[in-house]
Design a protein around this motif. Structure first.
Motif, PDB file in Angstrom:
ATOM      1  N   ASP A  71      -1.173  -3.087  22.763  1.00  0.00           N
ATOM      2  CA  ASP A  71       0.101  -3.790  22.659  1.00  0.00           C
ATOM      3  C   ASP A  71       0.263  -4.371  21.259  1.00  0.00           C
ATOM      4  OD1 ASP A  71      -0.424  -3.484  25.442  1.00  0.00           O
ATOM      5  OD2 ASP A  71       1.100  -5.001  25.835  1.00  0.00           O
ATOM      6  N   ALA A  72       1.467  -4.380  20.788  1.00  0.00           N
ATOM      7  CA  ALA A  72       1.788  -5.094  19.546  1.00  0.00           C
ATOM      8  C   ALA A  72       3.016  -5.953  19.798  1.00  0.00           C
ATOM      9  CB  ALA A  72       2.037  -4.113  18.404  1.00  0.00           C
ATOM     10  N   HIS A  74       5.254  -9.704  17.934  1.00  0.00           N
ATOM     11  CA  HIS A  74       5.283 -10.731  16.892  1.00  0.00           C
ATOM     12  C   HIS A  74       4.870 -12.050  17.517  1.00  0.00           C
ATOM     13  CE1 HIS A  74       8.425  -8.631  14.058  1.00  0.00           C
ATOM     14  NE2 HIS A  74       7.382  -7.868  14.312  1.00  0.00           N
ATOM     15  N   GLY A  84       0.498  -9.324  21.530  1.00  0.00           N
ATOM     16  CA  GLY A  84      -0.475  -8.498  20.810  1.00  0.00           C
ATOM     17  C   GLY A  84      -0.392  -8.860  19.347  1.00  0.00           C
ATOM     18  N   PRO A  85      -1.296  -8.321  18.550  1.00  0.00           N
ATOM     19  CA  PRO A  85      -1.199  -8.535  17.104  1.00  0.00           C
ATOM     20  C   PRO A  85       0.086  -7.904  16.570  1.00  0.00           C
ATOM     21  CG  PRO A  85      -3.328  -7.602  17.694  1.00  0.00           C
ATOM     22  CD  PRO A  85      -2.454  -7.491  18.905  1.00  0.00           C
ATOM     23  N   THR A  86       0.439  -8.268  15.367  1.00  0.00           N
ATOM     24  CA  THR A  86       1.563  -7.619  14.697  1.00  0.00           C
ATOM     25  C   THR A  86       1.145  -6.221  14.227  1.00  0.00           C
ATOM     26  OG1 THR A  86       0.891  -8.512  12.570  1.00  0.00           O
ATOM     27  CG2 THR A  86       2.437  -9.840  13.860  1.00  0.00           C
ATOM     28  N   PRO A  87       2.106  -5.336  14.046  1.00  0.00           N
ATOM     29  CA  PRO A  87       1.771  -4.009  13.513  1.00  0.00           C
ATOM     30  C   PRO A  87       0.984  -4.072  12.202  1.00  0.00           C
ATOM     31  CG  PRO A  87       3.998  -4.000  14.400  1.00  0.00           C
ATOM     32  CD  PRO A  87       3.530  -5.425  14.463  1.00  0.00           C
ATOM     33  N   VAL A  88       1.333  -4.994  11.327  1.00  0.00           N
ATOM     34  CA  VAL A  88       0.646  -5.040  10.021  1.00  0.00           C
ATOM     35  C   VAL A  88      -0.799  -5.513  10.140  1.00  0.00           C
ATOM     36  CG1 VAL A  88       2.710  -5.209   8.582  1.00  0.00           C
ATOM     37  CG2 VAL A  88       1.681  -7.309   9.510  1.00  0.00           C
ATOM     38  N   GLU A  89      -1.115  -6.264  11.204  1.00  0.00           N
ATOM     39  CA  GLU A  89      -2.525  -6.639  11.418  1.00  0.00           C
ATOM     40  C   GLU A  89      -3.342  -5.423  11.859  1.00  0.00           C
ATOM     41  OE1 GLU A  89      -2.636 -11.241  12.771  1.00  0.00           O
ATOM     42  OE2 GLU A  89      -1.224 -10.009  13.907  1.00  0.00           O
ATOM     43  N   TYR A  90      -2.718  -4.538  12.642  1.00  0.00           N
ATOM     44  CA  TYR A  90      -3.421  -3.304  13.022  1.00  0.00           C
ATOM     45  C   TYR A  90      -3.767  -2.464  11.789  1.00  0.00           C
ATOM     46  CZ  TYR A  90      -2.828  -3.708  18.131  1.00  0.00           C
ATOM     47  OH  TYR A  90      -2.902  -4.088  19.450  1.00  0.00           O
ATOM     48  N   VAL A  91      -2.924  -2.525  10.766  1.00  0.00           N
ATOM     49  CA  VAL A  91      -3.219  -1.780   9.533  1.00  0.00           C
ATOM     50  C   VAL A  91      -4.500  -2.309   8.888  1.00  0.00           C
ATOM     51  CG1 VAL A  91      -2.416  -1.294   7.184  1.00  0.00           C
ATOM     52  CG2 VAL A  91      -0.811  -1.148   9.108  1.00  0.00           C
ATOM     53  N   LEU A  92      -4.673  -3.629   8.871  1.00  0.00           N
ATOM     54  CA  LEU A  92      -5.886  -4.224   8.290  1.00  0.00           C
ATOM     55  C   LEU A  92      -7.125  -3.823   9.090  1.00  0.00           C
ATOM     56  CD1 LEU A  92      -4.538  -7.830   7.568  1.00  0.00           C
ATOM     57  CD2 LEU A  92      -4.455  -5.797   6.080  1.00  0.00           C
TER      58      LEU A  92
ATOM     59  N   PHE B  36      -1.894 -12.078   6.628  1.00  0.00           N
ATOM     60  CA  PHE B  36      -2.509 -11.617   7.876  1.00  0.00           C
ATOM     61  C   PHE B  36      -3.952 -11.212   7.596  1.00  0.00           C
ATOM     62  CE2 PHE B  36       2.034 -10.996   8.786  1.00  0.00           C
ATOM     63  CZ  PHE B  36       2.109 -11.747   9.957  1.00  0.00           C
ATOM     64  N   ALA B  38      -7.869  -9.554   9.365  1.00  0.00           N
ATOM     65  CA  ALA B  38      -8.719  -8.984  10.408  1.00  0.00           C
ATOM     66  C   ALA B  38     -10.153  -9.119   9.937  1.00  0.00           C
ATOM     67  CB  ALA B  38      -8.383  -7.512  10.645  1.00  0.00           C
ATOM     68  N   ILE B  52      -8.880 -10.229  15.524  1.00  0.00           N
ATOM     69  CA  ILE B  52      -7.629 -10.678  14.909  1.00  0.00           C
ATOM     70  C   ILE B  52      -7.257 -11.994  15.574  1.00  0.00           C
ATOM     71  CG2 ILE B  52      -5.164 -10.178  14.616  1.00  0.00           C
ATOM     72  CD1 ILE B  52      -5.952  -7.186  14.541  1.00  0.00           C
ATOM     73  N   HIS B  64      -2.968 -16.864  16.658  1.00  0.00           N
ATOM     74  CA  HIS B  64      -2.341 -16.206  17.808  1.00  0.00           C
ATOM     75  C   HIS B  64      -2.678 -16.999  19.061  1.00  0.00           C
ATOM     76  CE1 HIS B  64      -0.748 -12.597  15.961  1.00  0.00           C
ATOM     77  NE2 HIS B  64      -1.862 -12.450  15.274  1.00  0.00           N
ATOM     78  N   PHE B  68      -7.672 -11.445  19.591  1.00  0.00           N
ATOM     79  CA  PHE B  68      -7.641 -10.030  19.952  1.00  0.00           C
ATOM     80  C   PHE B  68      -8.874  -9.324  19.370  1.00  0.00           C
ATOM     81  CE2 PHE B  68      -3.155 -11.382  19.509  1.00  0.00           C
ATOM     82  CZ  PHE B  68      -2.726 -11.181  20.820  1.00  0.00           C
ATOM     83  N   ALA B  94       0.310   1.539  14.518  1.00  0.00           N
ATOM     84  CA  ALA B  94       0.937   0.483  13.712  1.00  0.00           C
ATOM     85  C   ALA B  94       2.342   0.896  13.281  1.00  0.00           C
ATOM     86  CB  ALA B  94       0.079   0.162  12.490  1.00  0.00           C
ATOM     87  N   THR B  97       4.777   0.862  16.406  1.00  0.00           N
ATOM     88  CA  THR B  97       5.116  -0.484  16.881  1.00  0.00           C
ATOM     89  C   THR B  97       5.979  -1.238  15.872  1.00  0.00           C
ATOM     90  OG1 THR B  97       3.010  -1.372  16.038  1.00  0.00           O
ATOM     91  CG2 THR B  97       3.058  -0.660  18.341  1.00  0.00           C
ATOM     92  N   VAL B 172       5.299  -1.464   7.849  1.00  0.00           N
ATOM     93  CA  VAL B 172       4.273  -0.414   7.930  1.00  0.00           C
ATOM     94  C   VAL B 172       4.783   0.892   7.326  1.00  0.00           C
ATOM     95  CG1 VAL B 172       2.781   0.923   9.473  1.00  0.00           C
ATOM     96  CG2 VAL B 172       3.163  -1.516   9.917  1.00  0.00           C
TER      97      VAL B 172
END
Lengths: 189, 189
Positions: A71-72, A74, A84-92, B36, B38, B52, B64, B68, B94, B97, B172
């Protein structure tokens, strides 16, 4: 440092299989063509959920051993519900895990036993970009910083060189620091 | 399509708060500076786990609502144990989302009620790059394709324009299609 012969598994890396895979791809370069996929379903507001399951590689359709869901969203401060985390956190996260997987492989190939690898990845972003309030501000991260702590049975210079080699061969590092063309198609009804 | 006045929440987006946030950032642009983060810990082989949790935004440290954790790994065909998706699959997630969150916001701001948004994101990658077997092949994705299905109470052209506006303001999408500088520091022991 140790020799390769007596330790088929080092750092949890099956080096025999790793080298066999390299040889197999050398003999049949088209085996290295992969396609990865994610499917996503919008739930509500900024909340959506992705499914990661099948991919193509080594000439055929394949599936992960299980289906992954993520899940993502804001956080409230960005008008979301923090599901969920933000999309940009998934990038990190993607960058950290790519560099870390690579350095474990590189260390294994070089006969170095790792005892600890930790990293923090930080990304600075000015949301005046995505909010459309300042056209001189980009939408994405202005810059990203990665800090590794790495320990193992080799001198610091050798450990640092392993991180550097991982960076040189990192898919996600390349995706972020260089340009990838993205095509978007829309079926609207 | 409906007017903004009577519906403070549309598509699950609290439009009143969304517009208030925009006004607040207009009045104090420095509020939009976010960082942000991680953190990641190597587990074994290509398997690592990220956490995260906290971030900086609107002038202060924030967390958050929960912490996560996400695992990444390689599948067996890439000499891993498939404890999680690959790092490059998280990049596709990412992107999906980010575009989806954006279009829900844009639709809400434009008075469009969405009923369904689905997408698939595919990334083509030739692993001769990261395997170091062909120096003419890049490490990351050669190209990424996104296919949206979007349904709502507006004509197809309006729905397509919403996706296009989301693309224009996607963090993203910018990170992937443009260049972000990444600095790596290593503490080795």
């Amino acid at each position: 440092m140790t020799t390769l012969i007596n330790e088929p598994v080092r750092n949890g890396v099956d080096t025999a299989t790793l080298f066999a895979t390299l040889d197999a791809v050398k003999a049949a370069p088209e085996a290295a063509r992969f396609q990865f996929r994610a499917s996503n379903e919008w739930i509500s507001g900024t909340h959506s959920r992705s499914t990661i399951d099948n991919f193509f590689g080594v000439g055929e359709e394949r599936s992960h051993e299980r289906t992954f869901h993520f899940d993502a969203d804001h956080p409230a401060v960005l008008v979301g519900r923090d599901n969920g985390p933000t999309p940009v956190e998934y990038v990190l996260h993607a960058l950290a895990t790519c560099l870390t997987a690579g350095l474990a492989n590189v260390a294994a190939a070089r006969g170095v036993r790792l005892t600890e690898v930790r990293s923090t990845v930080v990304g600075d972003i000015d949301l005046n970009g995505i909010l459309g309030l300042d056209h001189n501000v980009r939408n994405g991260y202005e810059k990203i910083g990665v800090r590794f702590t790495i320990k193992g049975d080799a001198p610091a210079e050798v450990l640092k060189a392993i991180v550097e080699q991982s960076r040189k061969r990192s898919a996600v590092f390349d995706i972020i620091t260089n340009q990838v063309p993205v095509a978007i198609e829309v079926e609207a009804a």
